[in-house]
Design a protein around this motif. Sequence first.
Motif: not given
Length: 491
Positions: A363-387
């Motif tokens: 929101k326009g304000q600077p911010l510093t974050v420290e984050i612990k990296i995890a392992e990339l999981p297998e690809d998830d399949q996505s689907a179009d669920s529009s009604d």
Amino acid sequence: MRLFSSFRPVIGALLAGVLILTQTPSQATNHALPEFTALVAENGPKVVNISTKQAPAKPQDKGKGKRVPGNPIPELPEDSPLQDFFRHFFGDQGDSGDWPGDAEESRSLGSGFIVSADGYILTNAHVVEGADEIIVRTSDRREFVATLVGADTRSDIALLKLDATELPTVKIGSAKDLQVGEWVLAIGSPFGFEHSATAGIVSAKGRNLPTENYVPFIQTDVAINPGNSGGPLFNLDGEVIGVNSQIYSRTGGFMGLSFAIPIDVAMDVFEQIKAKGRVSRGWLGVLIQDVTRDLAPAFGLTQPRGALVAQVMPDSPAAAVGLLPGDVILTYNGKDLPISSALPPLVGTTPVGQAAHLELLRKGQPLTVEIKIAELPEDDQSADSSDESDAASESDTPNRLGMVVRELPAESRDELGIEQGGVLVAAVKEGPAAQAGLAVGDVVLTLDNQAVDDLAGFNRILESLAPGRSVAVLIQRGEGRMFYALHLPKP
């Protein structure tokens, strides 16, 4: 005289050019084309030809063919002299019809190079994909049946092992210091013609292709064709700095755009596959998009840069530290992110469990974050669920954005995995929404960086927006989320 006078400046310029060239022969010498003969002679024996055998296609699959990524087989007239050529080398890869060999075992052709004297070979994963048998032929005409140690489809790298010793090995370099405009050389087997050498220059670095998020490709104008895949790309020092992988083509042949995987990426995959048989990559757990010129003002940026967070995955490192949709990641471990595609390769090469430092704009304000990296999981399949059942009728009046929105049904919210809030786009008429690219079935989650709780909340936010502004809207389409910039019309 008038005619001669009119040409006098031109003749003078030509004479001046001749004078300059005759006075500075050293300049022509310094810019002479490079000599590749010694490089090819030294490294040719270290490049191998790879062919594979696969079981015959099932009757229902005949005619479908298999394609090498980026190298589609061109459609050719039946009387073309190239028909027999392509049939000979690519057998069952035609787009339609039954070519000779459809009922036989199929063969794919590619290249590779020897990285260790005891028989380890690098190539592309797509070269050996689905193979029942992998045959490696060296420059001295020896043939080996190779073992597939492992393959990584995300980087398109595969590691093979031969039962051999004292093999000649390439010299591994690095793509980090590679310069645009630098001369490079490829050796491979285009269309099955073994040990062919082609040369060109580096056209660009850090290219991110739509289907490859974790590889900052080297773009070159080296002639690469089907069969070159998996072969090495050398610099003038005889070091491998890339693995030829893909081309951009509308014909199936080379059109001036080829892409190589940086050897640094390939060797990291090599070491991981050799050590543990698989590849692990770092993971933040965010879906990102580019900050466009239209979106930049809405997020407090004077110019487009960074990676805009469109979605934070549940139970991810990003969720654990409180990253939010609308955050703009500007740097990763001190490295600037000029575009969003620069982020995935940096995250992917970060060791799992290591901490990373992010500089954000929220929101326009600077911010510093420290984050612990995890392992990339297998690809998830996505689907179009529009009604489609909630589409608007002709009598519905669009709002000032040119669209009709409705409450999001609870069943749709569950299908889309939306925990709370959101309104459904039921119709898009002429106006800002259509110009931005919104569509029926989209779910509006935020408007002007404010959460949309329900229809009343959406209308309240919309009424508060001043005319003439550009605001960001976060929508969910299927299982993906993305920000769009809406230009509010002036009265």
